[in-house]
Each structure stands twice: as C-alpha cells, then as structure tokens.
Design a protein around this motif. Structure first.
Motif, PDB file in Angstrom:
ATOM      1  N   LEU A  54       0.836  -1.207   0.000  1.00 22.69           N
ATOM      2  CA  LEU A  54       0.000   0.000   0.000  1.00 22.69           C
ATOM      3  C   LEU A  54       0.866   1.250   0.000  1.00 22.69           C
ATOM      4  O   LEU A  54       0.608   2.212  -0.728  1.00 22.69           O
ATOM      5  N   LYS A  55       1.901   1.221   0.801  1.00 24.25           N
ATOM      6  CA  LYS A  55       2.774   2.388   0.869  1.00 24.25           C
ATOM      7  C   LYS A  55       3.528   2.593  -0.442  1.00 24.25           C
ATOM      8  O   LYS A  55       3.828   3.731  -0.832  1.00 24.25           O
ATOM      9  N   ALA A  56       3.805   1.490  -1.146  1.00 20.73           N
ATOM     10  CA  ALA A  56       4.507   1.592  -2.426  1.00 20.73           C
ATOM     11  C   ALA A  56       3.613   2.109  -3.537  1.00 20.73           C
ATOM     12  O   ALA A  56       4.105   2.434  -4.615  1.00 20.73           O
ATOM     13  N   GLY A  57       2.292   2.177  -3.290  1.00 20.23           N
ATOM     14  CA  GLY A  57       1.423   2.824  -4.259  1.00 20.23           C
ATOM     15  C   GLY A  57       0.437   1.954  -4.997  1.00 20.23           C
ATOM     16  O   GLY A  57      -0.055   2.343  -6.052  1.00 20.23           O
ATOM     17  N   ILE A  58       0.110   0.759  -4.446  1.00 19.92           N
ATOM     18  CA  ILE A  58      -0.866  -0.077  -5.136  1.00 19.92           C
ATOM     19  C   ILE A  58      -2.286   0.437  -4.880  1.00 19.92           C
ATOM     20  O   ILE A  58      -2.523   1.238  -3.976  1.00 19.92           O
ATOM     21  N   ASN A  59      -3.238  -0.053  -5.685  1.00 17.35           N
ATOM     22  CA  ASN A  59      -4.635   0.337  -5.547  1.00 17.35           C
ATOM     23  C   ASN A  59      -5.523  -0.790  -5.046  1.00 17.35           C
ATOM     24  O   ASN A  59      -6.630  -0.534  -4.569  1.00 17.35           O
ATOM     25  N   ALA A  60      -5.056  -2.025  -5.165  1.00 20.91           N
ATOM     26  CA  ALA A  60      -5.829  -3.166  -4.664  1.00 20.91           C
ATOM     27  C   ALA A  60      -4.892  -4.327  -4.383  1.00 20.91           C
ATOM     28  O   ALA A  60      -3.853  -4.478  -5.048  1.00 20.91           O
ATOM     29  N   PHE A  61      -5.264  -5.133  -3.385  1.00 17.80           N
ATOM     30  CA  PHE A  61      -4.492  -6.315  -3.012  1.00 17.80           C
ATOM     31  C   PHE A  61      -5.463  -7.479  -2.907  1.00 17.80           C
ATOM     32  O   PHE A  61      -6.380  -7.451  -2.081  1.00 17.80           O
ATOM     33  N   VAL A  62      -5.272  -8.494  -3.756  1.00 19.41           N
ATOM     34  CA  VAL A  62      -6.167  -9.656  -3.778  1.00 19.41           C
ATOM     35  C   VAL A  62      -5.325 -10.919  -3.648  1.00 19.41           C
ATOM     36  O   VAL A  62      -4.403 -11.128  -4.445  1.00 19.41           O
ATOM     37  N   PRO A  63      -5.597 -11.777  -2.663  1.00 17.28           N
ATOM     38  CA  PRO A  63      -4.843 -13.035  -2.551  1.00 17.28           C
ATOM     39  C   PRO A  63      -5.099 -13.930  -3.754  1.00 17.28           C
ATOM     40  O   PRO A  63      -6.176 -13.884  -4.365  1.00 17.28           O
ATOM     41  N   LYS A  64      -4.132 -14.771  -4.089  1.00 12.61           N
ATOM     42  CA  LYS A  64      -4.286 -15.654  -5.241  1.00 12.61           C
ATOM     43  C   LYS A  64      -5.402 -16.672  -5.050  1.00 12.61           C
ATOM     44  O   LYS A  64      -5.936 -17.188  -6.033  1.00 12.61           O
ATOM     45  N   HIS A  65      -5.742 -16.963  -3.809  1.00 11.32           N
ATOM     46  CA  HIS A  65      -6.797 -17.953  -3.578  1.00 11.32           C
ATOM     47  C   HIS A  65      -8.194 -17.331  -3.583  1.00 11.32           C
ATOM     48  O   HIS A  65      -9.178 -18.028  -3.360  1.00 11.32           O
ATOM     49  N   ALA A  66      -8.296 -16.027  -3.861  1.00 10.30           N
ATOM     50  CA  ALA A  66      -9.599 -15.351  -3.851  1.00 10.30           C
ATOM     51  C   ALA A  66     -10.492 -15.869  -4.977  1.00 10.30           C
ATOM     52  O   ALA A  66     -10.016 -16.346  -6.008  1.00 10.30           O
ATOM     53  N   ASP A  67     -11.831 -15.765  -4.762  1.00 13.66           N
ATOM     54  CA  ASP A  67     -12.758 -16.199  -5.796  1.00 13.66           C
ATOM     55  C   ASP A  67     -12.973 -15.087  -6.827  1.00 13.66           C
ATOM     56  O   ASP A  67     -12.484 -13.965  -6.682  1.00 13.66           O
ATOM     57  N   ARG A  68     -13.738 -15.406  -7.873  1.00 11.59           N
ATOM     58  CA  ARG A  68     -13.935 -14.457  -8.966  1.00 11.59           C
ATOM     59  C   ARG A  68     -14.649 -13.190  -8.491  1.00 11.59           C
ATOM     60  O   ARG A  68     -14.367 -12.094  -8.967  1.00 11.59           O
ATOM     61  N   GLY A  69     -15.572 -13.362  -7.565  1.00 12.48           N
ATOM     62  CA  GLY A  69     -16.310 -12.202  -7.061  1.00 12.48           C
ATOM     63  C   GLY A  69     -15.404 -11.174  -6.414  1.00 12.48           C
ATOM     64  O   GLY A  69     -15.661  -9.966  -6.492  1.00 12.48           O
ATOM     65  N   GLU A  70     -14.319 -11.636  -5.793  1.00 12.52           N
ATOM     66  CA  GLU A  70     -13.391 -10.712  -5.129  1.00 12.52           C
ATOM     67  C   GLU A  70     -12.672  -9.845  -6.149  1.00 12.52           C
ATOM     68  O   GLU A  70     -12.430  -8.660  -5.915  1.00 12.52           O
ATOM     69  N   PHE A  71     -12.333 -10.419  -7.287  1.00 16.76           N
ATOM     70  CA  PHE A  71     -11.708  -9.620  -8.343  1.00 16.76           C
ATOM     71  C   PHE A  71     -12.688  -8.573  -8.868  1.00 16.76           C
ATOM     72  O   PHE A  71     -12.308  -7.436  -9.151  1.00 16.76           O
ATOM     73  N   GLY A  72     -13.949  -8.955  -8.982  1.00 13.65           N
ATOM     74  CA  GLY A  72     -14.954  -8.000  -9.412  1.00 13.65           C
ATOM     75  C   GLY A  72     -15.073  -6.840  -8.454  1.00 13.65           C
ATOM     76  O   GLY A  72     -15.177  -5.676  -8.864  1.00 13.65           O
ATOM     77  N   ARG A  73     -15.055  -7.137  -7.148  1.00 14.55           N
ATOM     78  CA  ARG A  73     -15.154  -6.074  -6.139  1.00 14.55           C
ATOM     79  C   ARG A  73     -13.924  -5.176  -6.163  1.00 14.55           C
ATOM     80  O   ARG A  73     -14.021  -3.956  -5.978  1.00 14.55           O
ATOM     81  N   ALA A  74     -12.751  -5.765  -6.399  1.00 12.72           N
ATOM     82  CA  ALA A  74     -11.520  -4.968  -6.454  1.00 12.72           C
ATOM     83  C   ALA A  74     -11.555  -4.005  -7.634  1.00 12.72           C
ATOM     84  O   ALA A  74     -11.229  -2.819  -7.495  1.00 12.72           O
ATOM     85  N   PHE A  75     -11.965  -4.490  -8.798  1.00 11.56           N
ATOM     86  CA  PHE A  75     -12.009  -3.632  -9.976  1.00 11.56           C
ATOM     87  C   PHE A  75     -13.103  -2.574  -9.858  1.00 11.56           C
ATOM     88  O   PHE A  75     -12.937  -1.442 -10.329  1.00 11.56           O
ATOM     89  N   ALA A  76     -14.211  -2.925  -9.213  1.00 14.25           N
ATOM     90  CA  ALA A  76     -15.266  -1.937  -9.003  1.00 14.25           C
ATOM     91  C   ALA A  76     -14.789  -0.820  -8.083  1.00 14.25           C
ATOM     92  O   ALA A  76     -15.097   0.360  -8.298  1.00 14.25           O
ATOM     93  N   ALA A  77     -14.009  -1.165  -7.056  1.00 13.94           N
ATOM     94  CA  ALA A  77     -13.464  -0.151  -6.148  1.00 13.94           C
ATOM     95  C   ALA A  77     -12.507   0.776  -6.890  1.00 13.94           C
ATOM     96  O   ALA A  77     -12.533   1.997  -6.705  1.00 13.94           O
TER      97      ALA A  77
END
Length: 228
Positions: free
Chosen positions: A108-131
């Motif tokens: 976060l300090k290095a400047g990312i906009n979202a952090f998603v674990p590799k084991h996350a489901d598809r819905g989590e990627f959708g929520r990250a991109f929506a944010a």
C-alpha cells in the motif's frame, strides 16, 4: 485512510488490463475471470517485470496492471516501485500468495490500488475492480484502517542499528535498485554494497532483501534518513 495515487474523482472506465505473472496457467485463469465476470474487454499477459516495462514503454498503457510479487526478475517490492514509476497514473492490483499484513502494508505504501490473494474467488476480483473504478482502494478481507502502513517500535529499534551508509543502501534497495546500480549511485564498489547488504540483513534479523524492505516500509524509514 490510505488514498490511491493519482485517481480522478469521477468513475474510471476499465477496458484493458495487463497481467504480469510468470505462471501461464494462472494467467489464463485470471484472464478468463477478467474478460468474463469482471467485464474487461482486452487482457494481455507477460511473464516478467522486464517484459512488462517494455510493454508499458512501447504501447498505450492499459487501464489496470495486475502484478504478482514473485517474479523471476524482481526483488521484493521492486516490481511495484518500478511499475509505478513507468505508469504513475495506472492503477495497480497486486495478486499474490504473500498476503500477510506486513506485505499488504508495504505494498500500500509503495502505491498499489488493490491487493487480492491468489486464492480469492472471482467475485473478489470483481469487487476490487469496481473499487478502482470508483477511485477507491481495495484490500481483500482486511479493514483498510488496520492495513494502513504503521510504524513498528521493533522495526525502528533494529533500523537504528544501521550506519548512515547502510541506511542509504537500504533506502535505495527499497527504490528498486540492484547492487550494481547502488554501487554506481554511491560511488563505491559492488563488493562493498554486497557486504553492506549482508550486514543490513544481519542487523535487522532478516534473510532476504524483501524482508529488509518490508521492515523499512513498516517503520516509515524515509523519515529516519536525512539528506547528506
């Protein structure tokens, strides 16, 4: 509250993404997720940081960069730092199996906009991109106030053991520089840099450059090193 870098207040339209990951099967699965449920029209993929930097230099930049922390040509958060330098306006999504709090805080300090674990489901990627489209940051399953970079007394204590030269070298490592580049920057021999890096890891009680950088990020290390 951590704010994402350089995002406009209006909704951002996300049409394209670049995946930077050296695992072809994961890239294929993630690309299907992005073009399917997430709704990204164009998804490209490269397997190294060097290839990603070449792509960003030669072509129109994607709307989102999806980056793995474990790449064959990356030390720790070097990838985030260098991608951010190459594409300062482009949101970065980290997708990594390294999801411990210290890693998240440093990213976060290095400047990312979202952090998603590799084991996350598809819905989590959708929520990250929506944010990201709303100009927000997203960290899966973690309260953002809790994940915000915070100083650690233990990290500060260990960092205080470093000499001024070692402190500068650690700062340059955190900026993504390799030993040869650091030697040039400080006008010292590369063997001297290697000796300092070994001493830095010993004093901090860590075994890798990435762990040393995470200590520095956690303690807001930039505030501890004044200009020479």
């Amino acid at each position: 509250m951590v704010s994402p870098p350089a995002l406009p207040p209006e909704m951002r339209v996300l049409r394209s993404a670049l995946i930077v990951d050296d695992h072809p099967l994961f890239c294929d699965a993630l690309a299907m997720t992005l073009t399917g449920p997430v709704g990204i029209a164009e998804v490209g993929a490269v397997g190294s940081l060097a290839a990603a930097l070449d792509r960003l230099a030669d072509k129109e930049k994607p709307d989102v960069i999806v980056l793995d922390l474990n790449l064959p040509d990356v030390n720790g958060l070097d990838g985030v730092v260098r991608i951010r330098q190459a594409a300062p306006e482009t949101p970065i999504v980290i997708v990594s199996s390294l999801d411990e709090m210290r890693v998240v805080r440093a990213a976060l300090k290095a400047g990312i906009n979202a952090f998603v674990p590799k084991h996350a489901d598809r819905g989590e990627f959708g929520r990250a991109f929506a944010a990201i489209a709303r100009g927000e940051i997203h960290v899966s399953g973690i309260d953002l106030e809790q994940a915000a970079p915070a100083a650690s007394d233990e990290a500060v204590r260990r960092l205080s053991l470093l000499t001024r030269q070692q402190a500068k070298i650690l700062q340059l490592i955190g900026m993504g520089l390799m030993n040869k580049q650091i030697a040039y920057e400080l006008s010292i021999a590369e063997t001297t840099v290697k000796a300092h890096v070994t001493a830095i890891m010993r004093k901090l009680g860590v075994q890798t450059r990435m762990q040393a950088v995470l200590f520095a990020q956690e303690a807001s290390f930039a505030n501890l090193v004044s200009d020479a």
